[in-house]
Design a protein around this motif. Structure first.
Motif, PDB file in Angstrom:
ATOM      1  N   LEU A  43       0.831  -1.204   0.000  1.00  0.00           N
ATOM      2  CA  LEU A  43       0.000   0.000   0.000  1.00  0.00           C
ATOM      3  C   LEU A  43       0.865   1.254   0.000  1.00  0.00           C
ATOM      4  CD1 LEU A  43      -2.778  -1.035   2.567  1.00  0.00           C
ATOM      5  CD2 LEU A  43      -3.049  -0.770   0.095  1.00  0.00           C
ATOM      6  N   ARG A  44       1.913   1.244   0.828  1.00  0.00           N
ATOM      7  CA  ARG A  44       2.781   2.426   0.888  1.00  0.00           C
ATOM      8  C   ARG A  44       3.563   2.623  -0.399  1.00  0.00           C
ATOM      9  NH1 ARG A  44       3.541   0.654   6.362  1.00  0.00           N
ATOM     10  NH2 ARG A  44       5.516  -0.384   5.846  1.00  0.00           N
ATOM     11  N   LYS A  45       3.877   1.531  -1.084  1.00  0.00           N
ATOM     12  CA  LYS A  45       4.628   1.620  -2.336  1.00  0.00           C
ATOM     13  C   LYS A  45       3.768   2.165  -3.470  1.00  0.00           C
ATOM     14  CE  LYS A  45       7.997   0.627  -5.310  1.00  0.00           C
ATOM     15  NZ  LYS A  45       9.333   1.257  -5.302  1.00  0.00           N
ATOM     16  N   VAL A  46       2.514   1.751  -3.512  1.00  0.00           N
ATOM     17  CA  VAL A  46       1.666   2.040  -4.673  1.00  0.00           C
ATOM     18  C   VAL A  46       0.816   3.296  -4.486  1.00  0.00           C
ATOM     19  CG1 VAL A  46      -0.206   1.133  -6.110  1.00  0.00           C
ATOM     20  CG2 VAL A  46       1.593  -0.406  -5.286  1.00  0.00           C
ATOM     21  N   PHE A  47       0.325   3.532  -3.260  1.00  0.00           N
ATOM     22  CA  PHE A  47      -0.615   4.641  -3.043  1.00  0.00           C
ATOM     23  C   PHE A  47       0.051   5.758  -2.244  1.00  0.00           C
ATOM     24  CE2 PHE A  47      -3.243   0.750  -3.229  1.00  0.00           C
ATOM     25  CZ  PHE A  47      -3.992   1.048  -4.362  1.00  0.00           C
ATOM     26  N   LEU A  54     -10.133   1.905   6.059  1.00  0.00           N
ATOM     27  CA  LEU A  54     -10.457   0.886   5.065  1.00  0.00           C
ATOM     28  C   LEU A  54     -10.475  -0.497   5.699  1.00  0.00           C
ATOM     29  CD1 LEU A  54      -8.482   1.744   1.789  1.00  0.00           C
ATOM     30  CD2 LEU A  54     -10.932   1.921   2.193  1.00  0.00           C
ATOM     31  N   GLY A  55     -11.511  -1.269   5.390  1.00  0.00           N
ATOM     32  CA  GLY A  55     -11.563  -2.658   5.835  1.00  0.00           C
ATOM     33  C   GLY A  55     -10.664  -3.524   4.974  1.00  0.00           C
ATOM     34  N   LYS A  56     -10.417  -4.746   5.423  1.00  0.00           N
ATOM     35  CA  LYS A  56      -9.510  -5.640   4.702  1.00  0.00           C
ATOM     36  C   LYS A  56     -10.085  -6.032   3.332  1.00  0.00           C
ATOM     37  CE  LYS A  56      -6.348  -5.902   7.907  1.00  0.00           C
ATOM     38  NZ  LYS A  56      -6.912  -4.976   8.898  1.00  0.00           N
ATOM     39  N   ARG A  57     -11.400  -6.154   3.239  1.00  0.00           N
ATOM     40  CA  ARG A  57     -11.984  -6.464   1.926  1.00  0.00           C
ATOM     41  C   ARG A  57     -11.785  -5.304   0.962  1.00  0.00           C
ATOM     42  NH1 ARG A  57     -18.059  -8.689   0.296  1.00  0.00           N
ATOM     43  NH2 ARG A  57     -18.052  -7.844  -1.824  1.00  0.00           N
ATOM     44  N   GLN A  58     -11.955  -4.085   1.448  1.00  0.00           N
ATOM     45  CA  GLN A  58     -11.743  -2.915   0.592  1.00  0.00           C
ATOM     46  C   GLN A  58     -10.282  -2.822   0.141  1.00  0.00           C
ATOM     47  OE1 GLN A  58     -13.488  -0.349   3.666  1.00  0.00           O
ATOM     48  NE2 GLN A  58     -14.825   0.507   2.078  1.00  0.00           N
ATOM     49  N   ILE A  59      -9.358  -3.156   1.038  1.00  0.00           N
ATOM     50  CA  ILE A  59      -7.936  -3.158   0.672  1.00  0.00           C
ATOM     51  C   ILE A  59      -7.678  -4.197  -0.403  1.00  0.00           C
ATOM     52  CG2 ILE A  59      -5.620  -3.703   1.508  1.00  0.00           C
ATOM     53  CD1 ILE A  59      -6.439  -2.486   4.201  1.00  0.00           C
ATOM     54  N   TYR A  60      -8.275  -5.383  -0.244  1.00  0.00           N
ATOM     55  CA  TYR A  60      -8.091  -6.436  -1.246  1.00  0.00           C
ATOM     56  C   TYR A  60      -8.617  -5.985  -2.606  1.00  0.00           C
ATOM     57  CZ  TYR A  60      -7.646 -11.218  -3.000  1.00  0.00           C
ATOM     58  OH  TYR A  60      -7.260 -12.322  -3.712  1.00  0.00           O
ATOM     59  N   GLU A  61      -9.791  -5.360  -2.597  1.00  0.00           N
ATOM     60  CA  GLU A  61     -10.384  -4.893  -3.855  1.00  0.00           C
ATOM     61  C   GLU A  61      -9.497  -3.853  -4.524  1.00  0.00           C
ATOM     62  OE1 GLU A  61     -14.173  -3.531  -2.518  1.00  0.00           O
ATOM     63  OE2 GLU A  61     -15.127  -5.512  -2.688  1.00  0.00           O
ATOM     64  N   ARG A  62      -8.927  -2.937  -3.736  1.00  0.00           N
ATOM     65  CA  ARG A  62      -8.052  -1.907  -4.308  1.00  0.00           C
ATOM     66  C   ARG A  62      -6.798  -2.523  -4.912  1.00  0.00           C
ATOM     67  NH1 ARG A  62      -7.748   4.038  -1.698  1.00  0.00           N
ATOM     68  NH2 ARG A  62      -9.998   4.457  -1.565  1.00  0.00           N
ATOM     69  N   LEU A  63      -6.211  -3.482  -4.223  1.00  0.00           N
ATOM     70  CA  LEU A  63      -4.976  -4.089  -4.712  1.00  0.00           C
ATOM     71  C   LEU A  63      -5.217  -4.994  -5.921  1.00  0.00           C
ATOM     72  CD1 LEU A  63      -3.133  -4.954  -1.358  1.00  0.00           C
ATOM     73  CD2 LEU A  63      -2.570  -3.152  -3.002  1.00  0.00           C
ATOM     74  N   CYS A  64      -6.446  -5.450  -6.125  1.00  0.00           N
ATOM     75  CA  CYS A  64      -6.751  -6.282  -7.287  1.00  0.00           C
ATOM     76  C   CYS A  64      -6.859  -5.464  -8.574  1.00  0.00           C
ATOM     77  CB  CYS A  64      -8.046  -7.065  -7.072  1.00  0.00           C
ATOM     78  SG  CYS A  64      -7.841  -8.518  -6.013  1.00  0.00           S
ATOM     79  N   ARG A  65      -6.977  -4.149  -8.446  1.00  0.00           N
ATOM     80  CA  ARG A  65      -6.984  -3.304  -9.647  1.00  0.00           C
ATOM     81  C   ARG A  65      -5.567  -3.181 -10.189  1.00  0.00           C
ATOM     82  NH1 ARG A  65     -10.012   1.572  -6.444  1.00  0.00           N
ATOM     83  NH2 ARG A  65     -11.914   0.430  -5.845  1.00  0.00           N
ATOM     84  N   ALA A  66      -5.466  -2.837 -11.464  1.00  0.00           N
ATOM     85  CA  ALA A  66      -4.142  -2.597 -12.054  1.00  0.00           C
ATOM     86  C   ALA A  66      -3.685  -1.202 -11.632  1.00  0.00           C
ATOM     87  CB  ALA A  66      -4.213  -2.705 -13.574  1.00  0.00           C
TER      88      ALA A  66
END
Length: 294
Positions: A84-88, A95-107
């Motif tokens: 997260l720190r590297k990309v965003f 943010l909940g863990k599901r929301q984090i997973y959804e964000r990281l699944c995007r390109a």
């Protein structure tokens, strides 16, 4: 015995009513919607992410349980906070863990849009892609040799096209906090230039030459001293292929791994051309056999 057995399922009142011929409605049987959310969440933890999302549509209990943090924590990479720190630049704290997973699944793009990273939706494996514009290509600024052409066939919307050159060399590197595991590096290439005519895909192979005389050499190096190399002739025209460079292993998720890679054909006794270079990709090694590669 038969009376006792019937009473067990219908209840004594229901049994007596049935015995007397009365027309009464039986009590509703328990269903999945009656399960506590905590129990449902424990069950969902055994499914992969697409399975969890599919089951969430069953009823309210499953939908609520599908948002439980402990369900998704086990699906995220162990070092997801580093990712997260590297990309965003900025990640909301709530943010909940599901929301984090959804964000990281995007390109997700980084390094000026020349690199993208995403999680494989089913396994949570980290995948990387480096665009042709993020690579060091010999002669790229000389339009007699190379051109950047727009295309819908690339996730970066552009590829590097080689018309002709004597000295072919492409280098690149990426520094990224990959989770522990084995990874494979591929060059995504195509012989010929694709376009559309009357809605149909066609491929112009006019400039394709020189790749069947000497093999192309692929190499990779990692910051902890790993090295791999391979050689291959480029043969198939009109189709994107993944050419395998090599495999490396990440032993620690707590630090970045620097990977350098190259593709060369520097025999100057002949020219080569007609090549489209889309990107370099890094996938968990378990996906290696799923890709069309050489």
């Amino acid at each position: 015995m038969g009376a006792d057995f019937s009473a067990l399922f219908f209840g004594q009142e229901g049994f007596n009513a049935c015995s007397n011929g009365s027309n009464v409605s039986l009590q509703a049987k328990p269903n999945l919607g009656d399960l506590p959310e905590d129990c449902v969440a424990l069950i969902l933890g055994y499914f992969d992410p697409p399975g969890i999302c599919k089951l969430a549509s069953m009823n309210r209990a499953f939908r609520g349980a599908s948002w439980a943090d402990f369900v998704w924590e086990s699906k995220l990479p162990s070092n997801y906070e580093l990712l997260l720190r590297k990309v965003f630049d900025d990640v909301p704290e709530n943010l909940g863990k599901r929301q984090i997973y959804e964000r990281l699944c995007r390109a997700n793009s980084f390094d000026g849009g020349t690199k993208r990273v995403w999680l494989h939706k089913r396994t949570g494996g980290v995948c990387l892609s480096i665009a042709s514009k993020g690579l060091a290509i010999t002669g790229i600024d000389d339009r007699r040799y190379w051109n950047h052409i727009p295309t819908e066939e690339s996730r970066f919307c552009t590829v590097a096209y080689l018309q002709q050159i004597w000295w072919f060399e492409v280098d690149g590197e990426v520094d990224f906090p990959l989770p522990t595991g084995s990874y494979s590096v591929f060059f995504k290439l195509q012989l010929g230039r694709a376009s559309k005519r009357f809605g149909r895909r066609i491929c112009n192979s006019e400039h394709v030459h020189g790749w069947d005389i000497k093999p192309v050499q692929f190499q990779l190096w990692t910051s902890d001293g790993q090295y791999a190399a391979s050689k291959c002739f480029l043969k198939e025209t009109g189709k994107w292929n993944y050419y395998h460079v090599g495999t490396f292993v990440v032993d620690s998720s707590n630090a970045s791994t620097k990977i350098k890679f190259s593709m060369t054909q520097i025999d100057c006794t002949h020219t080569k051309g007609g090549l489209c270079l889309d990107s370099v990709v890094i996938y968990p090694n378990e996906f290696r056999e799923r890709l069309t590669h050489f």
